[in-house]
Design a protein around this motif. Structure first.
Motif, PDB file in Angstrom:
ATOM      1  N   ARG A 135     -11.417 -13.408   6.774  1.00 47.68           N
ATOM      2  CA  ARG A 135     -11.163 -13.233   8.369  1.00 47.68           C
ATOM      3  C   ARG A 135     -10.541 -12.028   8.695  1.00 47.68           C
ATOM      4  N   LEU A 136     -10.905 -11.335   9.770  1.00 49.33           N
ATOM      5  CA  LEU A 136     -10.069 -10.384  10.278  1.00 49.33           C
ATOM      6  C   LEU A 136      -9.600 -10.559  11.594  1.00 49.33           C
ATOM      7  N   LYS A 137      -8.109 -10.459  11.588  1.00 48.04           N
ATOM      8  CA  LYS A 137      -7.510 -10.781  12.542  1.00 48.04           C
ATOM      9  C   LYS A 137      -7.715 -10.183  13.927  1.00 48.04           C
ATOM     10  N   ASN A 138      -7.797 -10.942  15.113  1.00 44.20           N
ATOM     11  CA  ASN A 138      -7.719 -10.195  16.651  1.00 44.20           C
ATOM     12  C   ASN A 138      -6.597  -9.757  16.891  1.00 44.20           C
ATOM     13  N   TRP A 156     -13.213   0.828  12.036  1.00 42.09           N
ATOM     14  CA  TRP A 156     -14.068   2.051  11.123  1.00 42.09           C
ATOM     15  C   TRP A 156     -13.222   2.822  10.848  1.00 42.09           C
ATOM     16  N   ALA A 157     -11.922   3.264  11.358  1.00 41.03           N
ATOM     17  CA  ALA A 157     -11.139   4.340  10.866  1.00 41.03           C
ATOM     18  C   ALA A 157      -9.988   3.774   9.893  1.00 41.03           C
ATOM     19  N   GLY A 158      -9.644   2.567  10.085  1.00 40.72           N
ATOM     20  CA  GLY A 158      -8.669   2.157   9.282  1.00 40.72           C
ATOM     21  C   GLY A 158      -7.216   2.026   9.579  1.00 40.72           C
ATOM     22  N   ILE A 159      -7.001   2.442  10.892  1.00 39.38           N
ATOM     23  CA  ILE A 159      -5.806   2.455  11.715  1.00 39.38           C
ATOM     24  C   ILE A 159      -5.319   1.311  12.401  1.00 39.38           C
ATOM     25  N   PRO A 160      -4.335   0.701  12.247  1.00 35.72           N
ATOM     26  CA  PRO A 160      -3.826  -0.350  13.074  1.00 35.72           C
ATOM     27  C   PRO A 160      -4.180  -0.360  14.475  1.00 35.72           C
ATOM     28  N   LEU A 161      -4.400  -1.392  15.232  1.00 32.07           N
ATOM     29  CA  LEU A 161      -4.946  -1.300  16.747  1.00 32.07           C
ATOM     30  C   LEU A 161      -3.731  -0.598  17.352  1.00 32.07           C
ATOM     31  N   LEU A 446     -16.118 -12.389   8.108  1.00 28.15           N
ATOM     32  CA  LEU A 446     -16.725 -11.188   7.247  1.00 28.15           C
ATOM     33  C   LEU A 446     -17.302 -11.869   5.840  1.00 28.15           C
ATOM     34  N   PHE A 447     -18.481 -11.769   5.874  1.00 27.43           N
ATOM     35  CA  PHE A 447     -19.066 -12.402   4.571  1.00 27.43           C
ATOM     36  C   PHE A 447     -19.668 -11.408   3.876  1.00 27.43           C
ATOM     37  N   ALA A 448     -19.440 -11.475   2.541  1.00 29.65           N
ATOM     38  CA  ALA A 448     -19.688 -10.493   1.399  1.00 29.65           C
ATOM     39  C   ALA A 448     -20.669 -11.050   0.083  1.00 29.65           C
ATOM     40  N   ARG A 449     -21.400 -10.145  -0.194  1.00 30.48           N
ATOM     41  CA  ARG A 449     -22.306 -10.462  -1.355  1.00 30.48           C
ATOM     42  C   ARG A 449     -22.378  -8.939  -2.178  1.00 30.48           C
ATOM     43  N   GLY A 450     -22.580  -9.098  -3.410  1.00 25.78           N
ATOM     44  CA  GLY A 450     -22.728  -7.836  -4.383  1.00 25.78           C
ATOM     45  C   GLY A 450     -21.423  -7.128  -5.008  1.00 25.78           C
ATOM     46  N   PRO A 451     -21.520  -6.274  -5.856  1.00 23.47           N
ATOM     47  CA  PRO A 451     -20.591  -6.062  -6.334  1.00 23.47           C
ATOM     48  C   PRO A 451     -19.298  -5.539  -5.647  1.00 23.47           C
ATOM     49  N   LYS A 452     -18.207  -6.070  -6.149  1.00 25.97           N
ATOM     50  CA  LYS A 452     -16.825  -5.993  -5.465  1.00 25.97           C
ATOM     51  C   LYS A 452     -16.679  -6.818  -4.447  1.00 25.97           C
ATOM     52  N   SER A 453     -17.830  -7.604  -4.017  1.00 20.32           N
ATOM     53  CA  SER A 453     -17.527  -8.562  -2.821  1.00 20.32           C
ATOM     54  C   SER A 453     -16.279  -9.517  -2.904  1.00 20.32           C
ATOM     55  N   SER A 454     -15.738  -9.538  -4.245  1.00 17.81           N
ATOM     56  CA  SER A 454     -14.614 -10.510  -4.241  1.00 17.81           C
ATOM     57  C   SER A 454     -13.317 -10.092  -3.431  1.00 17.81           C
ATOM     58  N   ILE A 455     -13.271  -8.674  -3.303  1.00 15.85           N
ATOM     59  CA  ILE A 455     -12.036  -8.420  -2.551  1.00 15.85           C
ATOM     60  C   ILE A 455     -12.025  -8.432  -1.195  1.00 15.85           C
ATOM     61  N   PHE A 464      -8.715  -3.484   7.685  1.00 14.09           N
ATOM     62  CA  PHE A 464      -8.799  -3.707   6.181  1.00 14.09           C
ATOM     63  C   PHE A 464     -10.242  -3.498   5.778  1.00 14.09           C
ATOM     64  N   LEU A 465     -11.357  -3.623   6.902  1.00 20.15           N
ATOM     65  CA  LEU A 465     -12.747  -3.114   6.534  1.00 20.15           C
ATOM     66  C   LEU A 465     -12.865  -1.977   6.167  1.00 20.15           C
ATOM     67  N   ALA A 466     -12.219  -0.929   6.989  1.00 18.45           N
ATOM     68  CA  ALA A 466     -12.335   0.381   6.445  1.00 18.45           C
ATOM     69  C   ALA A 466     -11.729   0.870   5.096  1.00 18.45           C
ATOM     70  N   HIS A 467     -10.558   0.204   4.859  1.00 18.11           N
ATOM     71  CA  HIS A 467      -9.868   0.276   3.702  1.00 18.11           C
ATOM     72  C   HIS A 467     -10.709   0.023   2.595  1.00 18.11           C
TER      73      HIS A 467
END
Length: 480
Positions: A135-138, A156-161, A446-455, A464-467
């Motif tokens: 879950r990504l915070k609002n 998309w740039a990884g900087i806090p709002l 945020l749903f994830a599947r594939g290599p490293k989806s566990s992070i 966090f998404l961009a990071h």
């Protein structure tokens, strides 16, 4: 004497054969012991890390009623899938991100079911089968006003709002700045990955502006203040076509022709959207894009294509091209009755991006407006994902957010608007209040599947998404 000598020879022969038999028997015993140890270790590994078959998943079969046991048995397959260890590479070669704007968790829960017909049961979406969820915070709840452009840059740039800079009217000095923030897509380009962006909105919208490293709030020249133009500011459309990031896109498909060209064809199926920006400086940025690619092809052989109709996209042999620009509507694709489907745009984009010796980053934005049929739109995305080939070296993310903003670039979120008008809000009728609360931006899924989806797990900030994406792609380059 002769008898004695023969006896000695016989004893020596028997002793020698006994020794050989002992050696063979010992070897067999050691081999058996080693095999038993290996089997034991493998069994323990399977118990700790995965489920080898249905029989390994156990429950108190004798303690539940027969009617309950039926459902426990049917759930074994799902549990087996949840416990199975992933296979394939440790880090992905490619990343595909599907951004859905306009729905939230409540919508997903409601639209899993067929309307007024529950005989079909619960129909899961493709992303419901993904093994990991975050879950990504609002952070908009803490920002007054909350600008959609700044939210996109946080994603998309990884900087806090709260740290994303507001654009100033005098932005000319930013054009040659050396400390400009790089989007995750630009980072991917700089390490040699192929990149693509597909949207059902405009390619000059907030998401494209953030991915393209633009430094403007204005989609085209029409609405830019005179002072901004004189100070050297460029609008989003021009920066996308002339900037390094925009020129390096291998694929861009979406709407927004009226921001790119001052003169556009107007048809009944594709009218000009008068609520959006309309270029008025005589520009033809599509022609400029083609001219630049022609000059580039003389230096290094490349194949490129510019398309503006669905039939052109359908007939395109996209795997033969290095660059593809598709502008399929004057405004958003929803304003063009003949616009291509999301599935077609994604399929052609992947054909361009997939190269044997290169990884890629593809970001797909599906913009669902409040007046659209959300169920139908989610089904279109579900069909698109269902038909995609599941590559073991590809990380697939589905980001669900309902951060819809009434105006294109600058506005406040529904939640912030509600908080700032609490007295008026609580005087509304109960139905109106419930509708307003339902429209508030909630935490994104945020749903994830594939290599490293566990992070991708837990509750994280938007940044966090961009990071995370930057991390897995950098490791992919280091560990091909």
């Amino acid at each position: 004497m002769v008898t004695t000598q023969r006896t000695k020879e016989l004893c020596q022969t028997v002793r020698l054969k006994s020794t050989q038999v002992f050696i063979v028997a010992g070897t067999c015993l050691v081999t058996l012991l080693v095999s038993l140890v290996c089997i034991g270790l493998m069994t323990r590994y399977e118990v700790q890390n995965e489920v080898a078959n249905v029989a390994d998943v156990d429950y108190w079969k004798d303690k539940v009623a027969p009617s309950q046991k039926i459902w426990y048995d049917s759930g074994i397959e799902e549990l087996n899938e949840a416990l199975r260890s992933p296979s394939g590479p440790i880090y992905p070669k490619n990343v595909r991100i599907f951004l859905v704007q306009g729905v939230d968790g409540r919508d997903l829960a409601a639209y899993r079911f067929f309307a007024k017909d529950f005989s079909h049961g619960n129909t899961n979406f493709v992303w419901d089968q993904f093994p990991h969820l975050a879950r990504l915070k609002n952070s908009c709840t803490q920002q007054i006003p909350c600008e959609v452009a700044r939210v996109s840059r946080a994603f998309w740039a990884g900087i806090p709002l709260e740290r994303v800079h507001r654009f100033q009217p005098d932005c000319g000095h930013l054009a040659n700045a050396t400390d400009n923030v790089l989007s995750v897509l630009r980072q991917a380009q700089l390490v040699g990955l192929r990149t693509g962006f597909v949207t059902t909105q405009r390619i000059t919208g907030a998401t494209a502006a953030a991915l393209g490293n633009t430094n403007s709030n204005y989609e085209c020249d029409e609405r830019m203040p005179l002072g901004s133009s004189k100070s050297g500011c460029q609008d989003i459309a021009r920066q996308l076509i002339s900037g390094e990031t925009g020129r390096s896109f291998n694929v861009i498909i979406g709407g927004g022709r009226q921001m790119l060209n001052s003169v556009v064809p107007k048809t009944r199926s594709d009218p000009v959207d008068e609520l959006l920006c309309e270029s008025s400086d005589g520009r033809n940025l599509l022609k400029e894009w083609r001219s630049h690619k022609l000059r580039e092809s003389k230096i290094s052989p490349i194949k490129f294509e510019l398309i503006q109709r669905t039939d052109e996209l359908e007939s395109l042999n996209a795997s033969n091209f290095d660059f593809l620009l598709g502008v399929m509507a004057n405004g958003d694709l929803s304003g063009n009755a003949k616009a291509p489907s999301l599935k077609l745009m994604v399929e052609r984009s992947l054909q361009v991006l997939k190269k044997q010796d290169q990884g890629y980053l593809l970001i797909v934005e599906q913009f669902i407006q409040s007046d659209m049929d959300k169920r139908k739109q989610l089904q279109l995305l579900n069909e698109t994902l269902a038909d995609l080939h599941t590559d073991q070296d590809t990380l697939t993310l589905v980001l669900i957010t309902n951060a819809i903003y009434p105006q294109p670039i600058l506005d406040v979120s529904e939640e912030t608007e509600t908080i700032s008008h609490l007295p008026e809000t609580f005087n509304e009728a109960e139905y109106q209040l419930q509708q307003r609360l339902h429209q508030m931006p909630s935490e994104s899924l945020l749903f994830a599947r594939g290599p490293k989806s566990s992070i991708f797990h837990g509750v994280r900030k938007e940044s966090f998404l961009a990071h995370a994406v930057s991390h897995v792609l950098s490791k992919s380059r280091a560990n091909p």
